[in-house]
Motif scaffolding. Structure first.
Motif, mmCIF file in Angstrom:
data_model
loop_
_atom_site.group_PDB
_atom_site.id
_atom_site.type_symbol
_atom_site.label_atom_id
_atom_site.label_comp_id
_atom_site.label_asym_id
_atom_site.label_seq_id
_atom_site.Cartn_x
_atom_site.Cartn_y
_atom_site.Cartn_z
ATOM 1 N N GLU A 94 1.143 -1.033 -0.004
ATOM 2 C CA GLU A 94 -0.037 -0.141 0.174
ATOM 3 C C GLU A 94 0.808 1.295 -0.107
ATOM 4 O OE1 GLU A 94 -3.214 0.875 -0.469
ATOM 5 O OE2 GLU A 94 -3.775 -1.893 -0.155
ATOM 6 N N LEU A 95 2.687 0.880 0.934
ATOM 7 C CA LEU A 95 3.066 2.361 0.630
ATOM 8 C C LEU A 95 3.907 2.839 -0.316
ATOM 9 C CD1 LEU A 95 4.144 4.571 3.169
ATOM 10 C CD2 LEU A 95 5.233 3.186 3.959
ATOM 11 N N ALA A 96 3.925 2.017 -1.372
ATOM 12 C CA ALA A 96 4.676 1.276 -2.527
ATOM 13 C C ALA A 96 3.742 2.038 -3.885
ATOM 14 C CB ALA A 96 4.522 0.333 -3.086
ATOM 15 N N ASP A 97 2.249 1.549 -3.355
ATOM 16 C CA ASP A 97 1.500 2.307 -4.539
ATOM 17 C C ASP A 97 0.970 3.896 -4.132
ATOM 18 O OD1 ASP A 97 1.529 -0.009 -5.544
ATOM 19 O OD2 ASP A 97 -1.119 -0.529 -4.293
ATOM 20 N N GLU A 98 1.631 4.528 -2.308
ATOM 21 C CA GLU A 98 0.792 5.888 -2.500
ATOM 22 C C GLU A 98 2.012 6.540 -2.606
ATOM 23 O OE1 GLU A 98 -1.823 8.934 -0.404
ATOM 24 O OE2 GLU A 98 -2.189 6.635 -1.455
ATOM 25 N N SER A 99 3.027 5.525 -2.439
ATOM 26 C CA SER A 99 4.045 6.959 -1.990
ATOM 27 C C SER A 99 5.588 6.745 -2.619
ATOM 28 C CB SER A 99 4.700 6.982 -1.182
ATOM 29 O OG SER A 99 3.764 7.519 -0.205
ATOM 30 N N GLY A 100 5.415 5.238 -3.882
ATOM 31 C CA GLY A 100 6.331 4.768 -4.889
ATOM 32 C C GLY A 100 6.923 4.323 -3.927
ATOM 33 N N GLU A 101 8.129 2.780 -4.535
ATOM 34 C CA GLU A 101 8.850 2.088 -3.836
ATOM 35 C C GLU A 101 10.303 3.067 -3.595
ATOM 36 O OE1 GLU A 101 11.088 -2.041 -4.999
ATOM 37 O OE2 GLU A 101 8.804 -1.949 -5.916
ATOM 38 N N GLU A 102 10.343 3.790 -3.960
ATOM 39 C CA GLU A 102 11.437 4.421 -3.651
ATOM 40 C C GLU A 102 11.606 4.598 -1.738
ATOM 41 O OE1 GLU A 102 14.706 5.175 -5.073
ATOM 42 O OE2 GLU A 102 13.815 4.220 -5.906
ATOM 43 N N TYR A 103 10.173 5.264 -1.286
ATOM 44 C CA TYR A 103 9.676 5.230 -0.230
ATOM 45 C C TYR A 103 10.037 4.083 1.196
ATOM 46 C CZ TYR A 103 7.735 7.929 4.009
ATOM 47 O OH TYR A 103 8.168 8.027 5.158
ATOM 48 N N VAL A 104 9.392 3.185 0.178
ATOM 49 C CA VAL A 104 9.519 1.764 0.833
ATOM 50 C C VAL A 104 11.290 1.857 1.142
ATOM 51 C CG1 VAL A 104 9.393 -0.428 0.343
ATOM 52 C CG2 VAL A 104 7.269 0.466 0.150
#
Length: 212
Positions: A94-104
């Motif tokens: 969900e976080l990757a969808d929301e903010s992008g995998e770079e944020y993960v």
């Protein structure tokens, strides 16, 4: 060593299930629920207590003497299925969808920095051999089933036979990269990963060499 009989395993599983759902139980309560002799129950409880699966404590009764009850230990609790990684993967997705995998990836970097701050004081003033042994000890405490060996002076092999976050690392390989960087920082040495559980390896293997 003699292997436990299937019936013994079945009875042990039943007792553990009962304690999981009902909480600590007395010998009599277990005897009534299983419909077997009290002697047989005591034999199973003795074996389970010896194996570290249950522990006993005395509870006071309104009338009469205190009674011993048996409950699951942390070791036994870990036997029951837990799918924390499923929730973690869902949240990371969900976080990757929301903010992008770079944020993960940024979160993994922050975790690495936090672990570095936690363990770095334990490395201060130590020689490289002592640092490697300490790192193996830390990883063992975290469930990585680690062993290390010194190949020659300034050259070590560190093996991790288990990865508690393998399901996450399989999907987010940056977690593995962060572990490598963490080792380099803590050891102040050159570290190369030659085998990885997240990439179909049988274990994670790190080759450590002194920078001197």
């Amino acid at each position: 060593m003699n292997q436990p009989k299937e019936k013994d395993l079945s009875t042990r599983d039943q007792i553990m299930q009962m304690m999981k759902t009902s909480g600590p139980l007395s010998t009599r309560e277990i005897t009534v629920q299983l419909g077997i002799t009290e002697m047989a129950v005591r034999r199973h409880l003795g074996t389970m207590e010896r194996d570290g699966l249950i522990e006993s404590k005395m509870i006071r009764q309104t009338l009469g003497r205190p009674t011993a009850v048996y409950g699951l230990t942390e070791l036994a609790e870990n036997i029951f299925p837990k799918k924390y990684h499923t929730l973690t993967l869902d949240l990371l997705g969900e976080l990757a969808d929301e903010s992008g995998e770079e944020y993960v990836n940024h979160l993994f970097e922050r975790r690495k920095d936090k672990l570095n701050r936690k363990y770095e004081p334990q490395m201060q003033g130590k020689s490289l051999p002592d640092k490697v042994r300490k790192l193996a000890e830390i990883q063992n405490e975290n469930g990585y089933m680690t062993e290390c060996e010194q190949v020659e002076e300034g050259h070590f092999i560190l093996k991790e036979h288990n990865c508690p976050i393998s399901q996450i690392a399989n999907q987010y390989t940056h977690a593995c990269q962060c572990e490598l960087k963490l080792f380099e920082s803590l050891l102040e040495a050159s570290v190369e990963r030659t085998e990885c559980l997240a990439q179909d390896g049988n274990r994670c293997v790190y080759v450590i060499r002194s920078r001197a």
